[in-house]
Design a protein around this motif. Structure first.
Motif, PDB file in Angstrom:
ATOM      1  N   SER A   1       0.595  -1.651  -0.165  1.00 18.64           N
ATOM      2  CA  SER A   1      -0.002  -0.108  -0.194  1.00 18.64           C
ATOM      3  C   SER A   1       0.570   1.021  -0.237  1.00 18.64           C
ATOM      4  CB  SER A   1      -0.930   0.005   1.422  1.00 18.64           C
ATOM      5  OG  SER A   1      -0.105  -0.133   2.369  1.00 18.64           O
ATOM      6  N   HIS A   2       0.025   2.437  -0.158  1.00 14.71           N
ATOM      7  CA  HIS A   2       1.121   4.001  -0.254  1.00 14.71           C
ATOM      8  C   HIS A   2       2.200   3.565  -1.161  1.00 14.71           C
ATOM      9  CE1 HIS A   2      -0.650   4.648   3.427  1.00 14.71           C
ATOM     10  NE2 HIS A   2      -0.044   3.496   3.807  1.00 14.71           N
ATOM     11  N   GLY A   3       1.676   2.645  -2.591  1.00 11.37           N
ATOM     12  CA  GLY A   3       2.422   3.295  -3.577  1.00 11.37           C
ATOM     13  C   GLY A   3       4.301   2.501  -3.787  1.00 11.37           C
ATOM     14  N   ARG A   4       4.479   1.722  -2.490  1.00  9.87           N
ATOM     15  CA  ARG A   4       5.586   1.602  -2.175  1.00  9.87           C
ATOM     16  C   ARG A   4       5.799  -0.465  -2.694  1.00  9.87           C
ATOM     17  NH1 ARG A   4      10.603   3.196  -1.500  1.00  9.87           N
ATOM     18  NH2 ARG A   4      10.487   3.389   0.513  1.00  9.87           N
TER      19      ARG A   4
ATOM     20  N   ILE B   1      17.865  -3.434   3.511  1.00 10.46           N
ATOM     21  CA  ILE B   1      18.039  -4.809   4.534  1.00 10.46           C
ATOM     22  C   ILE B   1      16.299  -4.802   5.285  1.00 10.46           C
ATOM     23  CG2 ILE B   1      18.323  -5.847   7.394  1.00 10.46           C
ATOM     24  CD1 ILE B   1      21.216  -4.897   6.778  1.00 10.46           C
ATOM     25  N   LYS B   2      16.010  -6.651   4.694  1.00  9.77           N
ATOM     26  CA  LYS B   2      14.582  -6.353   5.148  1.00  9.77           C
ATOM     27  C   LYS B   2      14.456  -7.100   6.762  1.00  9.77           C
ATOM     28  CE  LYS B   2      11.578  -9.524   3.953  1.00  9.77           C
ATOM     29  NZ  LYS B   2      10.058 -10.179   2.454  1.00  9.77           N
ATOM     30  N   VAL B   3      13.706  -6.368   7.871  1.00  5.76           N
ATOM     31  CA  VAL B   3      13.449  -7.617   8.854  1.00  5.76           C
ATOM     32  C   VAL B   3      12.081  -7.089   9.783  1.00  5.76           C
ATOM     33  CG1 VAL B   3      16.176  -6.783   9.522  1.00  5.76           C
ATOM     34  CG2 VAL B   3      14.387  -5.078  10.079  1.00  5.76           C
ATOM     35  N   ALA B   4      11.501  -7.750  10.734  1.00  2.00           N
ATOM     36  CA  ALA B   4      10.963  -7.798  11.481  1.00  2.00           C
ATOM     37  C   ALA B   4      10.599  -6.663  12.172  1.00  2.00           C
ATOM     38  CB  ALA B   4      10.537  -8.630  12.560  1.00  2.00           C
ATOM     39  N   PRO B   5       9.611  -5.947  12.359  1.00  2.00           N
ATOM     40  CA  PRO B   5       9.086  -4.397  12.736  1.00  2.00           C
ATOM     41  C   PRO B   5       9.386  -5.169  14.158  1.00  2.00           C
ATOM     42  CG  PRO B   5       7.124  -5.037  11.990  1.00  2.00           C
ATOM     43  CD  PRO B   5       8.231  -6.256  11.427  1.00  2.00           C
ATOM     44  N   GLU B   6      10.803  -5.138  14.585  1.00  6.22           N
ATOM     45  CA  GLU B   6      10.519  -5.191  16.047  1.00  6.22           C
ATOM     46  C   GLU B   6      12.187  -4.699  16.555  1.00  6.22           C
ATOM     47  OE1 GLU B   6      11.331  -9.578  17.031  1.00  6.22           O
ATOM     48  OE2 GLU B   6       9.429  -9.875  16.045  1.00  6.22           O
TER      49      GLU B   6
ATOM     50  N   VAL C   1      14.117   8.548  11.167  1.00  4.09           N
ATOM     51  CA  VAL C   1      13.053   7.425  10.885  1.00  4.09           C
ATOM     52  C   VAL C   1      11.834   7.661   9.958  1.00  4.09           C
ATOM     53  CG1 VAL C   1      11.486   5.773  12.381  1.00  4.09           C
ATOM     54  CG2 VAL C   1      13.474   6.700  12.892  1.00  4.09           C
ATOM     55  N   ARG C   2      10.990   6.496   9.729  1.00  9.67           N
ATOM     56  CA  ARG C   2       9.871   6.288   9.134  1.00  9.67           C
ATOM     57  C   ARG C   2       8.885   5.857   9.583  1.00  9.67           C
ATOM     58  NH1 ARG C   2       7.061   5.951   2.121  1.00  9.67           N
ATOM     59  NH2 ARG C   2       5.449   7.301   2.819  1.00  9.67           N
ATOM     60  N   ARG C   3       7.729   6.211  10.427  1.00 11.66           N
ATOM     61  CA  ARG C   3       7.087   5.002  10.998  1.00 11.66           C
ATOM     62  C   ARG C   3       5.583   4.915  10.159  1.00 11.66           C
ATOM     63  NH1 ARG C   3       4.419   6.799  15.536  1.00 11.66           N
ATOM     64  NH2 ARG C   3       3.344   3.998  17.372  1.00 11.66           N
ATOM     65  N   VAL C   4       5.280   3.797   9.439  1.00 13.35           N
ATOM     66  CA  VAL C   4       3.721   4.074   9.101  1.00 13.35           C
ATOM     67  C   VAL C   4       3.312   3.043   9.607  1.00 13.35           C
ATOM     68  CG1 VAL C   4       3.194   3.058   6.875  1.00 13.35           C
ATOM     69  CG2 VAL C   4       4.706   3.892   6.348  1.00 13.35           C
ATOM     70  N   ASN C   5       3.819   2.307  10.281  1.00 14.15           N
ATOM     71  CA  ASN C   5       3.060   1.607  11.674  1.00 14.15           C
ATOM     72  C   ASN C   5       2.917   1.793  12.291  1.00 14.15           C
ATOM     73  OD1 ASN C   5       2.343  -0.834  13.155  1.00 14.15           O
ATOM     74  ND2 ASN C   5       3.959  -1.992  12.893  1.00 14.15           N
ATOM     75  N   LYS C   6       1.679   2.401  12.563  1.00 16.36           N
ATOM     76  CA  LYS C   6       1.416   3.428  13.840  1.00 16.36           C
ATOM     77  C   LYS C   6       0.871   2.556  15.756  1.00 16.36           C
ATOM     78  CE  LYS C   6       1.865   7.173  11.167  1.00 16.36           C
ATOM     79  NZ  LYS C   6       2.927   8.018  11.152  1.00 16.36           N
ATOM     80  N   GLN C   7       0.947   1.169  15.187  1.00 15.81           N
ATOM     81  CA  GLN C   7       1.045   0.299  15.744  1.00 15.81           C
ATOM     82  C   GLN C   7       2.536  -0.227  16.829  1.00 15.81           C
ATOM     83  OE1 GLN C   7      -2.359  -0.280  17.207  1.00 15.81           O
ATOM     84  NE2 GLN C   7      -2.515   1.138  16.151  1.00 15.81           N
ATOM     85  N   PHE C   8       3.394   0.440  16.099  1.00 18.09           N
ATOM     86  CA  PHE C   8       5.024   0.411  17.029  1.00 18.09           C
ATOM     87  C   PHE C   8       4.520   0.784  17.810  1.00 18.09           C
ATOM     88  CE2 PHE C   8       9.507   0.250  16.467  1.00 18.09           C
ATOM     89  CZ  PHE C   8       9.539  -1.029  16.070  1.00 18.09           C
ATOM     90  N   PRO C   9       5.190  -0.191  18.831  1.00 20.90           N
ATOM     91  CA  PRO C   9       5.310   0.492  20.684  1.00 20.90           C
ATOM     92  C   PRO C   9       6.405   1.356  20.672  1.00 20.90           C
ATOM     93  CG  PRO C   9       7.144  -1.362  20.400  1.00 20.90           C
ATOM     94  CD  PRO C   9       5.841  -1.263  19.102  1.00 20.90           C
ATOM     95  N   HIS C  10       7.266   2.073  19.527  1.00 20.32           N
ATOM     96  CA  HIS C  10       8.103   3.819  19.648  1.00 20.32           C
ATOM     97  C   HIS C  10       7.542   4.180  19.222  1.00 20.32           C
ATOM     98  CE1 HIS C  10      10.380   1.005  22.858  1.00 20.32           C
ATOM     99  NE2 HIS C  10      11.043   0.132  21.700  1.00 20.32           N
TER     100      HIS C  10
ATOM    101  N   GLU D   1      12.015   2.460   7.804  1.00 13.80           N
ATOM    102  CA  GLU D   1      10.984   2.509   7.502  1.00 13.80           C
ATOM    103  C   GLU D   1      10.699   1.003   8.440  1.00 13.80           C
ATOM    104  OE1 GLU D   1      10.027   2.375   3.457  1.00 13.80           O
ATOM    105  OE2 GLU D   1      11.424   4.051   2.818  1.00 13.80           O
ATOM    106  N   ILE D   2       9.889   1.321   9.075  1.00 14.37           N
ATOM    107  CA  ILE D   2       8.784   0.391   9.973  1.00 14.37           C
ATOM    108  C   ILE D   2       7.585   0.645   9.506  1.00 14.37           C
ATOM    109  CG2 ILE D   2       8.429   0.078  12.046  1.00 14.37           C
ATOM    110  CD1 ILE D   2      10.178   1.266  12.835  1.00 14.37           C
ATOM    111  N   ARG D   3       6.805  -0.628   9.326  1.00 17.70           N
ATOM    112  CA  ARG D   3       5.639  -1.051   8.143  1.00 17.70           C
ATOM    113  C   ARG D   3       5.284  -1.633   8.523  1.00 17.70           C
ATOM    114  NH1 ARG D   3       4.755   1.198   3.164  1.00 17.70           N
ATOM    115  NH2 ARG D   3       6.199   2.982   2.192  1.00 17.70           N
ATOM    116  N   ASN D   4       4.256  -2.853   8.202  1.00 15.97           N
ATOM    117  CA  ASN D   4       3.146  -3.402   9.529  1.00 15.97           C
ATOM    118  C   ASN D   4       3.414  -4.701   9.192  1.00 15.97           C
ATOM    119  OD1 ASN D   4       0.937  -0.980  10.132  1.00 15.97           O
ATOM    120  ND2 ASN D   4       0.208  -1.216   8.217  1.00 15.97           N
ATOM    121  N   ARG D   5       3.987  -5.710   8.289  1.00 21.51           N
ATOM    122  CA  ARG D   5       4.174  -6.706   8.053  1.00 21.51           C
ATOM    123  C   ARG D   5       6.512  -6.233   8.128  1.00 21.51           C
ATOM    124  NH1 ARG D   5       2.124  -9.874   3.522  1.00 21.51           N
ATOM    125  NH2 ARG D   5       2.820  -7.568   2.626  1.00 21.51           N
TER     126      ARG D   5
END
Length: 401
Positions: free
Chosen positions: A47-50, A80-85, A111-120, A154-158
């Motif tokens: 989503s968001h064109g990425r 580098i692709k990693v989990a949003p942790e 930092v670009r925080r697309v995942n608004k559920q990320f704790p930080h 970039e912090i995304r949902n998945r």
């Protein structure tokens, strides 16, 4: 050196509003085409064109080279692709900082925080990542205004992505997104560059070359095929129309004023190209003309010659000089072919003093006297050969229609 994915960024297509989906679909087709030799590489669209390419073990260098041929692609980043942790992001940040043999002295974290559920939140992540890097990499300082290296996160949902490098792409619009045009392709430096720039603006091109056998050699013909093959590297394939022009040139030499030969010859070429365009559903003619470069490219001549065609004539190089054109030819690899010493028909029967300020009325009167011209143009169109040129080395796949 670890690279899991390649992030893709797009330029002008992102501004196309309701047409954006169409442009995106066209660029997806081109990306898949160039990546086809890299069997394991996969294109992902979020989503968001990425969009990003997952390499799955394929060579980053080969993928980068392939993607450099995709018009509409503004830039790419090996990432580098990693989990949003947090822990995974800190580890990836260290890997990315150690990517470079010569360590930077200053850096910043963006930092670009697309995942608004990320704790930080974003500001916390700047501190958590920047502090972690400072603890584990000696000799580094933070410089938020002029850093030697900027670490992007970039912090995304998945998934999350960490990168620090941007490689420029060709930009422009996806191939074919703005229609089709006929490129008048000589064996010189300019017209292949004009073809490249036309494709960059979203045009799919077919090439038209005029030959005057036996005055021009088979080597001159092969030179144009090779130029078309280089351009086909950006398009997948290009149709090349080989127009027999000997009869028209010789009759022009015999029947018209010497100083008008070039003007009349170019007008005949425009008419032939326009008829081919009608057959191939093309809406414009592209030329490599540059204002004032030669006698036929004065504004007066361009005006008189251009009036022979009713469809638009596009001149991507019109305000450029050779010092601007040659670097592009070198970049797209047409220059070494263009300077091979094989003459094309435009170098034949050139008068000592060609007209630089022809009168349209005089030229049209001269053409009216040449009753043979319309039939000669029709025959040239009918006898035109069409070759399908692909980017591979010369093979059985190049064939006549």
């Amino acid at each position: 050196m670890r690279t899991d994915v390649i992030l893709l960024r797009f330029g002008e297509i992102m501004l196309k509003g309701r047409n954006r989906a169409r442009f995106e679909n066209q660029i997806v087709q081109q990306i898949k085409r160039v990546l086809k030799p890299l069997a394991k590489a996969e294109l992902h669209k979020e989503s968001h064109g990425r969009m990003y390419v997952e390499l799955n073990g394929e060579s980053y260098e080969e993928a980068q080279q392939a993607l450099s041929k995709v018009f509409g692609l503004l830039s790419i980043s090996p990432a580098i692709k990693v989990a949003p942790e947090l822990a995974a992001l800190q580890e990836a940040a260290l890997v990315e900082m150690n990517r470079y043999p010569e360590k930077p002295k200053t850096f910043k974290v963006s930092v670009r925080r697309v995942n608004k559920q990320f704790p930080h939140d974003t500001y916390e992540m700047h501190d958590l990542l920047g502090g972690h890097i400072l603890q584990h990499v000696d000799g580094l300082k933070v410089d938020v205004k002029h850093p030697e290296l900027e670490l992007h996160v970039e912090i995304r949902n998945r998934d999350s992505f960490v990168y620090s490098k941007k490689v420029a792409g060709p930009g422009g619009f996806p191939l074919g997104s703005n229609g089709k045009a006929m490129l008048m392709l000589s064996g010189g430096i300019d017209s292949p560059v004009a073809g490249y720039l036309a494709m960059k603006r979203g045009l799919r091109i077919e090439a038209v070359h005029f030959h005057s056998y036996p005055y021009t050699s088979e080597r001159a013909k092969q030179k144009v095929i090779d130029l078309t093959r280089v351009l086909a590297d950006y398009a997948g394939s290009i149709h090349l129309h080989l127009v027999p022009f000997t009869e028209i040139q010789t009759k022009l030499k015999e029947s018209c004023r010497d100083n008008l030969i070039i003007t009349l010859m170019r007008r005949a070429m425009y008419r032939i190209t326009e008829q081919l365009a009608e057959k191939r559903d093309a809406l414009a003619i592209v030329t490599g003309e540059s204002l004032g470069q030669v006698a036929s490219q004065t504004l007066s001549n361009m005006n008189v010659i251009g009036r022979a065609a009713e469809i638009p004539v596009l001149r991507p190089l019109v305000t450029m000089d050779k010092l601007e054109i040659i670097p592009i030819a070198e970049t797209i690899r047409t220059f070494p072919i263009s300077i091979l010493p094989y003459e094309d028909c435009c170098t034949l029967f050139v008068p000592k003093s060609p007209s630089t300020n022809p009168s349209l009325k005089v030229v049209e009167r001269q053409e009216a006297w040449m009753e043979w011209l319309p039939e000669a143009i029709r025959e040239a169109v009918e006898k035109t050969e069409i070759m399908l040129i692909k980017p591979e080395e010369k093979s059985e796949e190049d064939h006549l229609f």
